[in-house]
Enzyme design. Structure first.
Site, PDB file in Angstrom:
ATOM      1  N   ASP A  94      17.116 -91.371  13.209  1.00 54.01           N
ATOM      2  CA  ASP A  94      18.155 -92.163  13.885  1.00 54.01           C
ATOM      3  C   ASP A  94      17.609 -92.662  15.220  1.00 54.01           C
ATOM      4  O   ASP A  94      16.510 -92.295  15.641  1.00 54.01           O
ATOM      5  CB  ASP A  94      19.381 -91.247  14.086  1.00 54.01           C
ATOM      6  N   GLU A 139      15.710 -97.860  16.991  1.00 53.19           N
ATOM      7  CA  GLU A 139      15.550 -99.303  17.265  1.00 53.19           C
ATOM      8  C   GLU A 139      14.405 -99.552  18.237  1.00 53.19           C
ATOM      9  O   GLU A 139      13.781-100.613  18.116  1.00 53.19           O
ATOM     10  CB  GLU A 139      16.871 -99.864  17.794  1.00 53.19           C
ATOM     11  N   ASP A 186      26.879 -97.236  13.002  1.00 52.68           N
ATOM     12  CA  ASP A 186      28.166 -96.788  13.542  1.00 52.68           C
ATOM     13  C   ASP A 186      29.283 -97.789  13.267  1.00 52.68           C
ATOM     14  O   ASP A 186      29.740 -98.506  14.157  1.00 52.68           O
ATOM     15  CB  ASP A 186      28.031 -96.500  15.032  1.00 52.68           C
TER      16      ASP A 186
HETATM   17  C1  GLC Z   1      24.208 -92.232  16.317  1.00 46.83           C
HETATM   18  C2  GLC Z   1      24.197 -92.335  14.804  1.00 46.83           C
HETATM   19  C3  GLC Z   1      25.281 -91.447  14.239  1.00 46.83           C
HETATM   20  C4  GLC Z   1      25.051 -90.019  14.719  1.00 46.83           C
HETATM   21  C5  GLC Z   1      25.017 -89.953  16.226  1.00 46.83           C
HETATM   22  C6  GLC Z   1      24.644 -88.588  16.738  1.00 46.83           C
HETATM   23  O1  GLC Z   1      25.385 -92.776  16.813  1.00 46.83           O
HETATM   24  O2  GLC Z   1      24.344 -93.649  14.371  1.00 46.83           O
HETATM   25  O3  GLC Z   1      25.275 -91.503  12.838  1.00 46.83           O
HETATM   26  O4  GLC Z   1      26.053 -89.193  14.236  1.00 46.83           O
HETATM   27  O5  GLC Z   1      24.071 -90.890  16.728  1.00 46.83           O
HETATM   28  O6  GLC Z   1      23.398 -88.218  16.261  1.00 46.83           O
END
Ligand code: GLC
Length: 833
Positions: free
Chosen positions: A424, A427, A502
């Site tokens: 995650d 980007e 999100d």
């Molecule tokens: C980001 C991700 C989400 C995750 C959060 C905490 O917002 O897109 O899916 O739960 O980070 O890690």
């Protein structure tokens, strides 16, 4: 009176012609000044500029344009294959044009000024340069302007908001940017998002071609917005390197695009089961309770996900010792109940001396530095840690040695029993910088040719997921890695599944997920899904249930929600919704053999499992813009209920014969039907002639072995189907360890003949029963297996018989022991001879 008017018109035209180069500093390419041969192509010089055109195959043309005449090094993050064998390409020079011909395409280059036109073998126009603009540049930025027909539809572009057809409603068109962005709580108007795929597919009069801009810089696609008849696209640097890919079948375009950029590997089977996530399930007792609840309530599930709070101070590759004192033991207990656990791993170790990953990364030169040589650091999750809060550094995933180093770090996690990795924030997200990511003056290795961040921003997330995928591969050479990534780029399908980040717990976000996931599939990403229920906020019971129904065909099926929201599990909304949700997940598990087939096709051909209607019905104008319905493979159509309190659902069925999955009733194609719906309704339809493969409900994919396989056969005079199976976990399939079987039916007045070919491949599953349900054959006078009559057994006796037939729910059922050899069934429905 007429002469002055004509002169004025002439002056205006002259002005218009010169306005283009002047427009915002853009200069258009001039006249061809020299023509030079290239292997399978031709090089055209136009003053300082150059255009190189090469044929990679009879249907794939590569067009490069260098405003200063110098082409960049031959390197691509996206393209993994350019050699498709020798192509018989001819160059023919004429006074006013130069032609490059293959058996499938003709590139015509007008000399003065240099303008491109690509035609297919039938003379249909795929690419037509705008006469006025042509190729142009402004500094390092490059741009093309190609004509669009009024009736063109444009799809693809990966993870984008808005309708499926990017041409937009009423040809209004849209403008999209490619710049991977952490876009929390995005909505239908947000652009760009996390993933950049500069590939689009144009459907023109039922025939399709693809356009791929192989450039990782920030790029732009204006699809008939500023000028309604133009597709204007280009990048802010990095040169113009474009592939024009003919179909004419849209599936063939995707097949060829993924031949260039690679395909989604076959996932481990458990990753196609239901996944339950939230930010965050912690401590371990809560995870245990979650697992027990799934099994106690008999809601099938395969995956449980651990978000950032399992870590110590949000540090990659650590466990919080208070919340997860014995992760190995926990994971073993969960595995014994059939669960796979996925852990999040973000790309931002905090800078703190003494933290092993930081020390090793620093020593190995793995972290990004600015142009002045200083280490770059910025705030992300570790800056929020209750103790030891610190800014983070960022590994340079564009450097091979760094990818290898990071990949090794997963070893201890795999040893503990972690089944998959979730990448995650890649980007990458960096808080507190002007555009939420790394500053432009951060220098990357860029695979050996150092470049600043602008050149590689869009591949950072992809290369992070690559480091993960390749690391898992090296650590467990015979296992299929499972990686989920938020950010990616064209070709990233080779490494990881993608989810759409999100989203929000509202009906608009549910509705938006359909075109977004379908366009990701068109753009090569076959393993995709959206957070079921929505990430931001909390869904009502109805919204969660409808979302789960709509995600029946999502290859990646995961419920997930942000921190501090109410529980968001299938049973969180009371008993009535729990029953509805259980039924949705059960249906997913029943359909898993069909989904697995479709994922195997995606791995082999690149054609996505989740398909927009136009992919199967390119000649049907009504299918072109339809994006509230979807197909799984070629034959199953889902029209989920997408509105609150709905009592009706309008369903469009493309031309041909269709059947209601639930009742077997025939429905006319090429028309719209209005269905009455209840909260339980999952409007699901099957194309005539389809072979649908089903299994009984299992609580997880580990319980599939030995389950009877049901083959539903839908009516058609003649049709074929095939089923693919393997062990669902290893790479043995690549060495022949698979089982593939083809089926064929023929129906006429005498009856239904069903031919099953011998199983190809060496995989042998557990012994099981094989059942055929011949839809639309409610009567039978007898059934023969290889010419010998089978007994009829009804009710319970049919369930126990090893070889028998019966009539049930308006279909003829036949049950056999499964076998590898070919066999033939004949269902006599007509008069005895
Ligand atoms: C980001 C991700 C989400 C995750 C959060 C905490 O917002 O897109 O899916 O739960 O980070 O890690």
């Amino acid at each position: 009176m007429r002469r002055p008017f004509r002169r004025l018109a002439f002056l205006l035209a002259l002005l218009a012609a010169h306005a283009a180069p002047a427009r915002a500093g853009w200069s258009s390419i001039g006249d061809v000044s020299a023509v030079e041969p290239l292997a399978q192509g031709v090089l055209l010089r136009a003053g300082e500029s150059a255009v190189a055109a090469t044929a990679l195959s009879p249907q794939i043309l590569r067009l490069r344009y260098a405003p200063d005449g110098r082409f960049p090094r031959e390197h691509s993050w996206a393209v993994v294959r350019r050699d498709f064998g020798p192509v018989d390409a001819q160059v023919i020079e004429a006074a006013d044009h130069v032609d490059l011909l293959t058996s499938g395409l003709r590139l015509r280059v007008e000399r003065a000024p240099l303008r491109l036109r690509v035609l297919d073998a039938d003379g249909r126009r795929l690419v037509v340069d705008d006469a006025e603009r042509g190729l142009s540049h402004a500094g390092a930025a490059v741009r093309a302007a190609w004509r669009l027909d009024d009736t063109d539809h444009v799809y693809g572009l990966g993870e984008k908001t808005g309708p499926l057809d990017k041409r937009g409603r009423n040809l209004g068109g849209s403008h999209y940017a490619m710049w991977n962005t952490d876009a929390p709580a995005w909505d239908a108007s947000t652009d760009p998002l996390y993933v950049s795929v500069p590939f689009l597919l144009v459907l023109r009069g039922g025939r399709a071609h693809g356009v791929f801009l192989d450039n990782a810089w920030r790029s732009h696609f204006d699809i008939g917005r500023d000028a309604r008849g133009l597709l204007q696209f280009g990048a802010e640097g990095g040169g113009f390197d474009v592939y024009v890919i003919d179909g004419p079948d849209p599936k063939a375009v995707i097949e060829r695009y993924t031949a260039l950029t690679g395909r989604t590997p076959l996932p481990p089977r458990w990753a196609l089961g239901y996944q339950q996530s939230r930010w965050s399930y912690t401590p371990e007792a809560r995870v245990r309770r979650l697992a027990e609840t799934f099994r106690a309530r008999r809601v099938p599930a395969d995956g449980l996900w651990l978000d950032i709070d399992y870590q110590q101070d949000f540090r990659p590759f650590t466990w919080d010792a208070a919340r997860f004192p014995a992760p190995g033991r926990l994971l073993a207990e969960l595995a014994a109940q059939g669960f796979h656990v996925v852990t999040i791993v973000d790309p931002h170790p905090p800078c703190e001396a003494g933290y092993a990953l930081y020390d090793a990364g620093l020593a190995g030169g793995h972290f990004l530095r600015r142009a002045d040589g200083s280490l770059f650091s910025g705030p992300v999750w570790p800056s929020q840690a209750a103790q030891h809060a610190a800014d983070s550094v960022f590994p340079d995933f564009t450097r091979a040695a760094t990818r290898a180093w990071w990949g090794e770090q997963y070893g201890p996690f795999l040893d503990l029993g972690v089944a998959g990795i979730w990448n995650d924030m890649n980007e990458p997200a960096v808080w507190g910088t002007p555009d939420g990511t790394l500053p432009a003056d951060v220098i990357h290795d860029n695979d050996g040719e150092p470049a600043d961040h602008r050149a590689v921003h869009n591949v950072y997330g992809m290369q992070f997921s690559r480091a993960t995928f390749e690391g898992l591969q090296r650590l467990r050479p015979d296992a299929r890695p499972f990686v989920l990534t938020r950010a990616s780029f064209a070709g990233g399908q080779r490494y990881a599944a993608v989810w759409t980040g999100d989203n929000t717990a509202d009906w608009a976000s549910l509705r938006q997920s359909l075109p977004m996931l379908m366009n990701l599939g068109v753009s090569g990403f076959a393993f995709v899904g959206a957070d079921v229920g929505g990430f931001v906020g909390a869904p009502s019971g109805e919204l969660f249930a409808r979302w789960l129904q709509a995600a029946l065909f999502s290859p990646f099926l995961r419920a997930h929600t942000e921190a501090r929201t109410p529980d968001q599990e299938p049973w969180s909304y009371g008993e009535a919704w729990e029953a509805v949700n259980r039924r949705s997940i059960e249906l997913r598990y029943r359909l898993l053999p069909t989904l697995y087939n479709a994922m195997e096709e995606a791995a082999r051909r690149g054609v996505p499992a989740l398909r927009p209607l136009f992919l199967e019905f390119p000649d049907d104008p009504a299918s072109a813009g339809r994006d509230d319905e979807m197909l799984l493979g070629a034959d199953l159509l889902l029209a989920p209920v997408l509105a609150a309190g709905a009592t009706q659902r309008e369903v469009y069925l493309p031309p041909g014969a269709w059947f209601d999955f639930w009742t077997g009733q025939p429905l006319a194609g090429g028309s719209t039907h209005t269905l009455a719906v209840t909260p339980e309704s999952v409007p699901l339809f099957v194309r005539g002639g389809a072979f649908v493969f089903l299994q009984p409900v299992v609580q997880h994919t580990g319980a599939m072995a030995g389950q009877p396989l049901t083959v539903q056969v839908y009516p058609a005079a003649d049709s074929r189907g095939a089923q693919y199976e393997d062990d669902g976990a290893s790479l043995a399939y690549a060495r022949g360890g698979f089982a593939r079987r083809s089926f064929r039916q023929h129906r006429d007045a005498a009856g239904i003949a069903l031919q099953a070919d011998a199983v190809a491949g060496r995989y042998r599953g557990a012994p099981r029963a094989l059942r055929f349900a011949l839809i639309g054959a409610a009567t039978a006078q007898g059934v023969e297996l290889d010419g010998r009559a089978l007994p009829r057994r009804d009710g319970e006796a049919f369930e126990r018989a090893s070889a028998a037939w019966t009539v049930r729910d308006g279909a003829v059922w036949v049950s056999l022991r499964d076998r590898r050899v070919a066999f033939r069934l004949f269902v006599r429905t007509g008069a005895m001879p």
